[in-house]
Design an enzyme around this catalytic site. Structure first.
Site, PDB file in Angstrom:
ATOM      1  NE  ARG A  50      -2.557   1.083   3.559  1.00  0.00           N
ATOM      2  CZ  ARG A  50      -3.302   0.884   4.645  1.00  0.00           C
ATOM      3  NH1 ARG A  50      -4.576   0.561   4.523  1.00  0.00           N
ATOM      4  NH2 ARG A  50      -2.793   0.978   5.846  1.00  0.00           N
ATOM      5  CE  LYS A 149      -2.018   4.638   6.943  1.00  0.00           C
ATOM      6  NZ  LYS A 149      -3.022   5.367   7.701  1.00  0.00           N
ATOM      7  CD  GLU A 182     -11.891   6.162   6.100  1.00  0.00           C
ATOM      8  OE1 GLU A 182     -11.267   5.161   6.480  1.00  0.00           O
ATOM      9  OE2 GLU A 182     -11.439   6.956   5.254  1.00  0.00           O
TER      10      GLU A 182
HETATM   11  N1  PXG Z   1      -9.096   4.765   7.742  1.00  0.00           N
HETATM   12  C1  PXG Z   1      -8.160   5.715   7.847  1.00  0.00           C
HETATM   13  C2  PXG Z   1      -8.474   7.087   7.414  1.00  0.00           C
HETATM   14  C3  PXG Z   1      -6.893   5.386   8.350  1.00  0.00           C
HETATM   15  O1  PXG Z   1      -5.949   6.317   8.457  1.00  0.00           O
HETATM   16  C4  PXG Z   1      -7.648   3.106   8.657  1.00  0.00           C
HETATM   17  C5  PXG Z   1      -8.863   3.492   8.123  1.00  0.00           C
HETATM   18  C6  PXG Z   1      -7.424   1.676   9.027  1.00  0.00           C
HETATM   19  O2  PXG Z   1      -6.518   1.078   8.122  1.00  0.00           O
HETATM   20  P1  PXG Z   1      -5.567  -0.129   8.551  1.00  0.00           P
HETATM   21  O3  PXG Z   1      -4.862  -0.475   7.307  1.00  0.00           O
HETATM   22  O4  PXG Z   1      -4.670   0.384   9.626  1.00  0.00           O
HETATM   23  O5  PXG Z   1      -6.451  -1.223   9.046  1.00  0.00           O
HETATM   24  C7  PXG Z   1      -6.634   4.058   8.765  1.00  0.00           C
HETATM   25  C8  PXG Z   1      -5.300   3.677   9.311  1.00  0.00           C
HETATM   26  C9  PXG Z   1      -1.972   6.668  13.428  1.00  0.00           C
HETATM   27  C10 PXG Z   1      -2.356   5.517  12.608  1.00  0.00           C
HETATM   28  O6  PXG Z   1      -0.848   6.680  13.935  1.00  0.00           O
HETATM   29  C11 PXG Z   1      -3.368   5.626  11.679  1.00  0.00           C
HETATM   30  C12 PXG Z   1      -3.717   4.530  10.935  1.00  0.00           C
HETATM   31  C13 PXG Z   1      -3.071   3.345  11.091  1.00  0.00           C
HETATM   32  C14 PXG Z   1      -2.046   3.239  12.005  1.00  0.00           C
HETATM   33  C15 PXG Z   1      -1.693   4.338  12.779  1.00  0.00           C
HETATM   34  O7  PXG Z   1      -2.780   7.579  13.596  1.00  0.00           O
HETATM   35  N2  PXG Z   1      -4.727   4.692  10.058  1.00  0.00           N
END
Ligand code: PXG
Length: 289
Positions: A50, A149, A182
């Site tokens: 990703r 991201k 989300e």
């Molecule tokens: N939606 C958004 C907008 C995100 O930023 C997720 C869903 C979940 O995705 P994953 O692949 O993690 O299941 C995310 C993920 C942080 C942090 O430090 C943020 C995320 C993941 C890990 C750490 O704020 N966001």
């Protein structure tokens, strides 16, 4: 603490980047948040895939091959003697001048930080979370696609501020049509008529890796899962609701905008999935040691 910075492991205090880096000036860059459980990095390949897709989308060439990036992540964890870790990989556009033009930035900066994880209190998983919908809408995919991201997280931060201002820790974000997409850093699922629903990514959600894992775990258990439109009406009338994300794992939701979800306690299927997910995290992934 050692930090990986462009091929070297340096002390945290020396891990410094120029204020002319376009990651700082414009949020021009990409990142991943990854977790390791007991010396095993969970879904590392998926996260790196990703990261490279996000970079490709913004025409940012990551100066090392994916296998080298994987080695660098492992080396950083080892340098810090970590078994349970939160791993942040950041690739920014690099140093340029004060104009937007990314072509002026010749050398992207690659940073890997591995740190201890700050966990949500266990109580939250047992009692469930209360969340609210907020006024800030999720970016429309035609403007900034949420699949990227990127280092530009203001859309999510604005929503988070609105939740915090109202006394909540997480916000449900709606898209420009008012459909549920989300949360600020987590995906959302509901149980409706015994089918597990999550909004399709094209409506404006990030296709979370935890989301994909949960879909797979649920289907293995014989639970029907659909990516489908969720309205606020569906949300408030859900039998169960939970959030998924790398940091949070699976968090039960028991109240949304004051409406009690199900019987006000974490649902049966939610609790089952939490158990299945935890079991998977301790045995599935790339071993560091
Ligand atoms: N939606 C958004 C907008 C995100 O930023 C997720 C869903 C979940 O995705 P994953 O692949 O993690 O299941 C995310 C993920 C942080 C942090 O430090 C943020 C995320 C993941 C890990 C750490 O704020 N966001």
């Amino acid at each position: 603490m050692k930090v990986y910075l462009n091929g070297e492991l340096v002390d945290k205090e020396s891990a410094l980047i120029s204020v002319f880096d376009h990651g700082y000036l414009y949020g021009d860059g990409v990142f991943e948040g990854i977790r390791a459980y007991n010396g095993i990095i969970f879904k590392l390949r998926e996260h790196l895939d990703r990261l490279y897709r996000s970079a490709h989308m913004i025409m940012l060439e990551i100066p090392l091959a994916k296998v080298k990036m994987q080695e660098a992540v492992i080396a950083t964890m080892k340098a810090n003697n970590l078994k349970d870790a939160y791993i942040r990989v950041v690739v920014s556009r690099g140093e340029g001048d004060l104009g937007l033009d990314p072509r002026k930035c010749k050398n992207p900066n690659v940073v890997i930080i591995t740190d201890k994880i700050v966990l949500y209190p266990q109580e939250l998983y047992e009692k469930g979370m209360e969340i609210i919908t907020v006024p800030t809408r999720r970016n429309i995919p035609e403007a900034i696609n949420p699949q990227i991201k990127s280092l530009n997280y203001l859309n999510n931060i604005l929503a988070k501020i609105e939740a915090i201002n109202s006394g909540y820790q997480e916000a449900v974000m709606l898209n420009h049509d008012g459909l549920v997409v989300e949360c600020t850093g987590d995906n959302i699922f509901i149980l409706k008529e015994n089918v597990l629903l999550t909004p399709p990514a094209y409506l404006g959600a990030l296709k979370g890796i935890t989301r994909d894992t949960v879909i797979e775990l649920a289907r293995k258990k014989g639970i029907e899962v659909k990516e489908d439109v969720i309205t606020r009406y569906d949300l408030y009338n859900a039998q169960e609701c939970f959030l998924t994300g790398t940091a949070a794992e699976i968090v039960p939701v028991v109240k949304i905008d004051g409406r009690v979800i199900g019987n006000g306690k974490p649902g049966k299927i939610t609790l089952q999935l939490i158990e299945d997910f935890r079991e998977l995290t301790i045995r599935d992934g790339v071993a560091v040691y």
